[in-house]
Design a protein around this motif. Structure first.
Motif, PDB file in Angstrom:
ATOM      1  N   ASN A 122       0.568 -41.544   8.901  1.00 42.48           N
ATOM      2  CA  ASN A 122       0.964 -41.714   7.496  1.00 42.48           C
ATOM      3  C   ASN A 122       1.041 -43.181   7.061  1.00 42.48           C
ATOM      4  O   ASN A 122       1.983 -43.582   6.397  1.00 42.48           O
ATOM      5  CB  ASN A 122       2.334 -41.059   7.289  1.00 42.48           C
ATOM      6  N   HIS A 123       0.059 -43.982   7.416  1.00 44.96           N
ATOM      7  CA  HIS A 123       0.116 -45.413   7.099  1.00 44.96           C
ATOM      8  C   HIS A 123      -1.061 -45.905   6.265  1.00 44.96           C
ATOM      9  O   HIS A 123      -1.317 -47.103   6.204  1.00 44.96           O
ATOM     10  CB  HIS A 123       0.219 -46.226   8.396  1.00 44.96           C
ATOM     11  N   ARG A 124      -1.820 -44.989   5.660  1.00 42.96           N
ATOM     12  CA  ARG A 124      -2.980 -45.335   4.820  1.00 42.96           C
ATOM     13  C   ARG A 124      -3.976 -46.219   5.550  1.00 42.96           C
ATOM     14  O   ARG A 124      -4.573 -47.128   4.991  1.00 42.96           O
ATOM     15  CB  ARG A 124      -2.548 -46.017   3.523  1.00 42.96           C
ATOM     16  N   LYS A 125      -4.172 -45.951   6.833  1.00 42.58           N
ATOM     17  CA  LYS A 125      -5.076 -46.765   7.651  1.00 42.58           C
ATOM     18  C   LYS A 125      -6.318 -45.961   8.028  1.00 42.58           C
ATOM     19  O   LYS A 125      -6.265 -44.732   8.178  1.00 42.58           O
ATOM     20  CB  LYS A 125      -4.382 -47.208   8.943  1.00 42.58           C
ATOM     21  N   ASN A 126      -7.414 -46.674   8.202  1.00 44.95           N
ATOM     22  CA  ASN A 126      -8.646 -46.072   8.677  1.00 44.95           C
ATOM     23  C   ASN A 126      -8.568 -46.006  10.206  1.00 44.95           C
ATOM     24  O   ASN A 126      -8.434 -47.041  10.866  1.00 44.95           O
ATOM     25  CB  ASN A 126      -9.839 -46.915   8.233  1.00 44.95           C
ATOM     26  N   LEU A 127      -8.653 -44.805  10.757  1.00 46.32           N
ATOM     27  CA  LEU A 127      -8.540 -44.644  12.210  1.00 46.32           C
ATOM     28  C   LEU A 127      -9.700 -45.302  12.964  1.00 46.32           C
ATOM     29  O   LEU A 127      -9.595 -45.536  14.164  1.00 46.32           O
ATOM     30  CB  LEU A 127      -8.425 -43.176  12.596  1.00 46.32           C
ATOM     31  N   GLN A 128     -10.784 -45.610  12.266  1.00 45.99           N
ATOM     32  CA  GLN A 128     -11.908 -46.295  12.922  1.00 45.99           C
ATOM     33  C   GLN A 128     -11.507 -47.731  13.283  1.00 45.99           C
ATOM     34  O   GLN A 128     -11.933 -48.252  14.309  1.00 45.99           O
ATOM     35  CB  GLN A 128     -13.130 -46.356  12.004  1.00 45.99           C
ATOM     36  N   THR A 129     -10.698 -48.362  12.430  1.00 45.26           N
ATOM     37  CA  THR A 129     -10.324 -49.751  12.659  1.00 45.26           C
ATOM     38  C   THR A 129      -8.890 -49.899  13.179  1.00 45.26           C
ATOM     39  O   THR A 129      -8.576 -50.887  13.844  1.00 45.26           O
ATOM     40  CB  THR A 129     -10.475 -50.579  11.366  1.00 45.26           C
ATOM     41  N   THR A 130      -8.035 -48.927  12.869  1.00 52.11           N
ATOM     42  CA  THR A 130      -6.636 -48.949  13.317  1.00 52.11           C
ATOM     43  C   THR A 130      -6.312 -47.583  13.910  1.00 52.11           C
ATOM     44  O   THR A 130      -5.684 -46.744  13.262  1.00 52.11           O
ATOM     45  CB  THR A 130      -5.683 -49.268  12.148  1.00 52.11           C
ATOM     46  N   PRO A 131      -6.754 -47.305  15.136  1.00 52.38           N
ATOM     47  CA  PRO A 131      -6.584 -45.968  15.711  1.00 52.38           C
ATOM     48  C   PRO A 131      -5.121 -45.606  15.943  1.00 52.38           C
ATOM     49  O   PRO A 131      -4.285 -46.462  16.223  1.00 52.38           O
ATOM     50  CB  PRO A 131      -7.325 -46.035  17.045  1.00 52.38           C
ATOM     51  N   VAL A 132      -4.848 -44.316  15.804  1.00 51.65           N
ATOM     52  CA  VAL A 132      -3.562 -43.718  16.157  1.00 51.65           C
ATOM     53  C   VAL A 132      -3.877 -42.640  17.183  1.00 51.65           C
ATOM     54  O   VAL A 132      -4.776 -41.817  16.974  1.00 51.65           O
ATOM     55  CB  VAL A 132      -2.871 -43.105  14.920  1.00 51.65           C
ATOM     56  N   TYR A 133      -3.154 -42.661  18.276  1.00 54.34           N
ATOM     57  CA  TYR A 133      -3.407 -41.715  19.367  1.00 54.34           C
ATOM     58  C   TYR A 133      -2.252 -40.732  19.474  1.00 54.34           C
ATOM     59  O   TYR A 133      -1.117 -41.087  19.223  1.00 54.34           O
ATOM     60  CB  TYR A 133      -3.584 -42.474  20.684  1.00 54.34           C
ATOM     61  N   PRO A 134      -2.537 -39.468  19.756  1.00 51.45           N
ATOM     62  CA  PRO A 134      -3.770 -38.906  20.284  1.00 51.45           C
ATOM     63  C   PRO A 134      -4.832 -38.545  19.245  1.00 51.45           C
ATOM     64  O   PRO A 134      -5.929 -38.136  19.596  1.00 51.45           O
ATOM     65  CB  PRO A 134      -3.299 -37.654  21.020  1.00 51.45           C
ATOM     66  N   ALA A 135      -4.537 -38.683  17.934  1.00 45.71           N
ATOM     67  CA  ALA A 135      -5.497 -38.265  16.902  1.00 45.71           C
ATOM     68  C   ALA A 135      -6.867 -38.916  17.076  1.00 45.71           C
ATOM     69  O   ALA A 135      -7.890 -38.299  16.791  1.00 45.71           O
ATOM     70  CB  ALA A 135      -4.940 -38.561  15.516  1.00 45.71           C
ATOM     71  N   ALA A 136      -6.923 -40.148  17.534  1.00 39.01           N
ATOM     72  CA  ALA A 136      -8.194 -40.879  17.651  1.00 39.01           C
ATOM     73  C   ALA A 136      -8.901 -40.666  18.990  1.00 39.01           C
ATOM     74  O   ALA A 136      -9.944 -41.270  19.222  1.00 39.01           O
ATOM     75  CB  ALA A 136      -7.953 -42.371  17.416  1.00 39.01           C
TER      76      ALA A 136
END
Length: 192
Positions: A67-81
């Motif tokens: 929930n941080h308005r970030k692109n997971l390609q450049t700012t990954p969140v795990y395990p989602a990424a």
């Protein structure tokens, strides 16, 4: 999923958890017959041990994108990424099916579901509106449970979920193929 059973496992204490506790909970869930895991949490830590445990599991993981308005390609969140074949990452939609302002996004996000202004339960019998990709992940976890009840075999769940999703133009470049969960299509194995 009227025959589904829920196995709540507490791994966090005041918003923090150890990887060893998460891994132990995953093992416990699998040993006790769980088929689907809701991972409504995330970290910037690309934890190899967690990835390996999830990858080797026969369970299906539904992971909140964050929930941080970030692109997971450049700012990954795990395990989602992690992008594993036995998991989906989930973004949040508003009630009008537009992308929620707070939701993380990116082409590696597999699907989106309603996650804003959702009426839910609170402790002590209270109810109220909730927001977040954890809410969206709850919808997708429920859909996965209904699918598992109908088909027993969840090996094709990720691909069926993505193939049956509605393709929304407003989600292009925010979610893979603009995928929005469509439960009816998923259960009938109809293309979106």
């Amino acid at each position: 999923a009227p025959n589904a059973k829920i196995m709540p496992l507490k791994i966090f204490d005041n918003g923090q958890a150890y990887t060893s506790d998460i891994i132990r909970a995953i093992g416990y869930a699998e040993e006790h017959g769980a088929a689907i895991v809701n991972c409504s949490w995330g970290s910037a830590d690309n934890n190899t041990a967690l990835r390996e445990v999830m990858e080797q599991s026969d369970m299906f993981f539904v992971c909140a994108a964050g929930n941080h308005r970030k692109n997971l390609q450049t700012t990954p969140v795990y395990p989602a990424a992690f992008g594993l074949p036995n998991m989906v990452s989930v973004a949040s939609l508003n009630q009008d099916l537009g992308m929620s302002y707070f939701s993380n996004y990116g082409e590696s996000v597999d699907i989106a579901a309603i996650g804003r202004d959702v009426e839910s339960t609170y402790p002590n019998g209270e109810t109220g509106k909730m927001n977040g990709t954890s809410v969206s992940a709850g919808f997708v976890t429920g859909a996965a449970a209904v699918y598992a009840e109908m088909y027993q075999d969840i090996s094709a769940l990720k691909e069926d979920m993505k193939r049956s999703a509605d393709k929304l133009s407003c989600l292009q470049r925010k979610v893979a193929d603009g995928n929005s969960l469509n439960l009816e299509n998923l259960l009938t194995k109809t293309a979106g």
